[in-house]
Design an enzyme around this catalytic site. Structure first.
Site, PDB file in Angstrom:
ATOM      1  N   GLU A 143      -2.358  13.142 -18.779  1.00 48.11           N
ATOM      2  CA  GLU A 143      -2.105  12.437 -17.441  1.00 48.11           C
ATOM      3  C   GLU A 143      -0.355  12.335 -17.315  1.00 48.11           C
ATOM      4  OE1 GLU A 143      -2.562   7.772 -15.669  1.00 48.11           O
ATOM      5  OE2 GLU A 143      -2.761   8.332 -17.819  1.00 48.11           O
ATOM      6  N   GLU A 240      -7.678   1.731 -11.462  1.00 49.45           N
ATOM      7  CA  GLU A 240      -6.381   1.338 -12.303  1.00 49.45           C
ATOM      8  C   GLU A 240      -5.609   0.700 -11.704  1.00 49.45           C
ATOM      9  OE1 GLU A 240      -4.699   2.959 -16.390  1.00 49.45           O
ATOM     10  OE2 GLU A 240      -4.128   4.084 -14.581  1.00 49.45           O
TER      11      GLU A 240
END
Length: 259
Positions: A143, A240
């Site tokens: 990520e 998120e």
């Protein structure tokens, strides 16, 4: 069809962690994700997933001392054995929890090493993790994260992630593309996602500025959701974000965006 997963590290924080599964299911979520399971017994988490008919779509490899500010150790050449032990620990949890994707945080680059050494370390660690996870039927994700929120984070843009994946030579490493992080670092969200869609297996969202829920900032999520359906993205999207005024109170964005 848009599939939203509640990130239980950031949502429903009004409740203790193990009670957040009940709240997510009650709110209509079918999938959940979180940063780390390691502070809890795998069996306790599994019981919560089963009781609420929830799918765990993602968690991370161990990432060093989080409380002390570490955000991953995969680019740290002096912590390779610790990284490898973390892969084994993650696999023990994965076998109980049934998760099929595990994310690796590259970490903040130590000040005393070069980019070349950090890259070589990361590539080697990713190859190790990808092989171990593949044997268990699990995908490894990496990520890119913005360097405004985490200063010095080593993996910080999409092309760098693609280049590192290619350098590993592995067919079991893909990108976790966080819309919020990449809006801050590079923009061009739609074109970048489309160009790299074969390598993107998971998305996460939040708006900018503030990292609050969609509809609170500059990102046109009405367009993004329609676009993802148009190009055939069929993976999960992790929510998120930081609720601006309470988790349940802020969930109206889902209906407002036609999901």
């Amino acid at each position: 069809m848009t599939k939203l997963a509640a990130n239980l590290t950031m949502l429903f924080t009004e409740l203790p962690f193990l009670e957040r599964f009940d709240a997510a299911a009650k709110a209509g979520f079918k999938g959940v994700e979180f940063l780390f399971p390691y502070a809890f017994k795998a069996e306790d988490i599994s019981e919560k997933l089963s009781a609420n008919d929830l799918k765990l779509v993602l968690h991370n490899l161990p990432a060093g001392n989080w409380e002390a500010g570490e955000r991953g150790i995969a680019c740290h050449p002096d912590r390779v054995s610790e990284f490898q032990q973390g892969v084994d620990d993650a696999l023990k949890y994965a076998k109980v929890l049934g998760v099929k994707q595990i994310n690796c945080l590259a970490g903040i680059k130590p000040a005393d090493i070069s980019d070349e050494v950090a890259t070589a370390t990361l590539v080697s660690n990713l190859k190790f993790a990808a092989d171990k996870l593949q044997a268990a039927g699990i995908i490894l994700l990496i990520e890119p994260i913005n360097t405004f929120d985490i200063k010095g984070f080593f993996l910080h843009n999409t092309q760098q992630a693609i280049d590192i994946i290619k350098a590993t030579g592995s067919s079991n490493i893909f990108v976790q593309y966080d819309i919020y992080h990449m809006q801050r670092m590079e923009g061009e969200l739609a074109n970048t996602i489309k160009a790299n869609l074969p390598l993107i297996k998971h998305l996460q969202l939040a708006d900018n500025p503030g990292r609050f829920e969609p509809g609170t900032g500059e990102i046109n999520y009405h367009y993004i959701f329609a676009f993802l359906n148009e190009i055939g993205y069929d993976g999960w999207i992790g929510c998120e974000y930081k609720p601006k005024a309470g988790t349940v109170e802020g969930l109206g964005w889902i209906k407002a965006h036609g999901i």
